[in-house]
Design a protein around this motif. Structure first.
Motif, PDB file in Angstrom:
ATOM      1  N   CYS A   1       1.273  -1.000  -0.243  1.00 53.00           N
ATOM      2  CA  CYS A   1       0.086   0.122   0.002  1.00 53.00           C
ATOM      3  C   CYS A   1       0.950   1.319  -0.557  1.00 53.00           C
ATOM      4  O   CYS A   1       2.192   1.645   1.116  1.00 53.00           O
TER       5      CYS A   1
ATOM      6  N   HIS B   1       0.166   4.085   1.369  1.00 57.44           N
ATOM      7  CA  HIS B   1      -0.139   5.060   2.398  1.00 57.44           C
ATOM      8  C   HIS B   1       0.243   4.817   3.320  1.00 57.44           C
ATOM      9  O   HIS B   1       2.169   4.781   3.028  1.00 57.44           O
ATOM     10  N   LEU B   2       1.215   3.301   4.169  1.00 58.05           N
ATOM     11  CA  LEU B   2       2.500   3.175   5.370  1.00 58.05           C
ATOM     12  C   LEU B   2       2.387   1.746   5.370  1.00 58.05           C
ATOM     13  O   LEU B   2       3.065   1.219   5.749  1.00 58.05           O
ATOM     14  N   GLY B   3       2.287   1.069   4.103  1.00 56.40           N
ATOM     15  CA  GLY B   3       2.655  -0.207   3.509  1.00 56.40           C
ATOM     16  C   GLY B   3       2.454  -0.850   3.553  1.00 56.40           C
ATOM     17  O   GLY B   3       3.344  -2.636   4.024  1.00 56.40           O
ATOM     18  N   CYS B   4       0.876  -1.364   4.414  1.00 53.94           N
ATOM     19  CA  CYS B   4       0.650  -2.449   4.464  1.00 53.94           C
ATOM     20  C   CYS B   4       0.618  -3.578   3.131  1.00 53.94           C
ATOM     21  O   CYS B   4       0.955  -3.056   2.121  1.00 53.94           O
TER      22      CYS B   4
ATOM     23  N   CYS C   1      -6.776  -2.120   1.446  1.00 51.59           N
ATOM     24  CA  CYS C   1      -6.363  -2.205   2.121  1.00 51.59           C
ATOM     25  C   CYS C   1      -6.850  -2.473   4.174  1.00 51.59           C
ATOM     26  O   CYS C   1      -7.608  -0.773   4.178  1.00 51.59           O
TER      27      CYS C   1
ATOM     28  N   CYS D   1      -5.683  -1.575   6.784  1.00 46.72           N
ATOM     29  CA  CYS D   1      -5.058  -0.627   7.627  1.00 46.72           C
ATOM     30  C   CYS D   1      -6.133  -0.009   7.493  1.00 46.72           C
ATOM     31  O   CYS D   1      -6.473   0.904   8.877  1.00 46.72           O
ATOM     32  N   HIS D   2      -6.258   1.294   6.645  1.00 44.18           N
ATOM     33  CA  HIS D   2      -6.680   2.256   6.976  1.00 44.18           C
ATOM     34  C   HIS D   2      -8.053   2.455   6.317  1.00 44.18           C
ATOM     35  O   HIS D   2      -8.369   3.823   5.592  1.00 44.18           O
ATOM     36  N   GLY D   3      -7.902   1.112   5.222  1.00 43.90           N
ATOM     37  CA  GLY D   3      -9.157   1.546   4.370  1.00 43.90           C
ATOM     38  C   GLY D   3      -9.037   2.245   2.937  1.00 43.90           C
ATOM     39  O   GLY D   3      -9.385   2.298   2.200  1.00 43.90           O
ATOM     40  N   SER D   4      -7.571   1.947   2.294  1.00 44.04           N
ATOM     41  CA  SER D   4      -7.492   2.263   1.164  1.00 44.04           C
ATOM     42  C   SER D   4      -7.702   1.066   0.159  1.00 44.04           C
ATOM     43  O   SER D   4      -8.141   0.325   0.350  1.00 44.04           O
TER      44      SER D   4
HETATM   45  S1  FES Z   1      -1.746   1.157   4.897  1.00 43.79           S
HETATM   46 FE1  FES Z   1      -2.683   0.948   3.465  1.00 43.79          FE
HETATM   47  S2  FES Z   1      -4.233   2.194   3.693  1.00 43.79           S
HETATM   48 FE2  FES Z   1      -2.504   2.349   5.128  1.00 43.79          FE
END
Ligand code: FES
Length: 199
Positions: A125, A127-130, A151, A153-156
């Motif tokens: 991802c 965003h932060l790598g999930c 994703c 983690c934060h819904g991306s």
């Molecule tokens: S790491 Fe994927 S939405 Fe934050």
């Protein structure tokens, strides 16, 4: 943000990443016809060398995940129905024409690939790598969901070409690694004819 908060944030993301990977496997059994993993030899991985992947057994909709330079690389065989969803989504996407430098030049097209049928991307991802989850199931994530990646983690959300939707935390489309076809069924990942480099 203080360094302690940064560490905390990083740790939380790591924990989510770990649970996502485990949860993703469980989910994949039900939602995806077939998901498999392949790890290169330790020597190849340590050297960060290109890897060769046989895609002859990959059936439509199936996802194969390999590891290159410590990152999951997805290989997905898309059906015509999956490809047909892509032009319908352009208005909902942040970078529908792949203007950002997230792919080699030959993947700067609506399919974000060399051959439309095969989607090859870094499964991390932006965003932060999930690690996002492959969700090809129409209507599975929301009523109007046409398939893509989610994703947790934060819904991306990303479409089936790894293009990010507007209004989610992830800022960019998924990265497409350099790759080339050595034959119809053999893909080399990590090196292409243009000599593209990614981090
Ligand atoms: S790491 Fe994927 S939405 Fe934050």
């Amino acid at each position: 943000m203080s360094s302690n908060e940064e560490v905390d944030q990083e740790r939380r993301c790591f924990l989510r990443r770990a649970t996502t990977a485990v949860g993703g496997i469980g989910l994949a059994v039900g939602a995806v016809p077939f998901v498999s993993y392949w790890l290169p030899s330790t020597d190849t991985e340590a050297a960060g060398e290109p890897i060769e992947v046989d895609i002859s057994a990959l059936k439509p909709i199936e996802q194969l995940t390999v590891v290159w330079r410590g990152k999951p690389i997805w290989l997905i065989r898309r059906t015509q129905a999956m490809l047909d969803t892509l032009p319908k989504l352009n208005n909902l996407l942040r970078d529908p024409n792949s203007e950002e430098d997230q792919q080699p030049s030959y993947a700067k097209n609506i399919y974000r690939s060399l051959k439309p049928e095969f989607f090859i991307a870094v499964g991390v991802c932006t965003h932060l790598g999930c690690i996002p989850t492959y969700r090809p199931d129409v209507g599975g994530v929301s009523a109007d969901w046409l398939g893509g990646f989610y994703c947790p983690c934060h819904g991306s959300l990303y479409d089936l070409a790894g293009r990010v939707f507007k209004g989610v935390p992830a800022p960019k489309n998924l990265v497409i690694p350099p790759y080339t076809y050595l034959s119809d069924t053999l893909v080399q990942i990590g090196k292409d004819k243009e000599g593209t480099e990614i981090e």
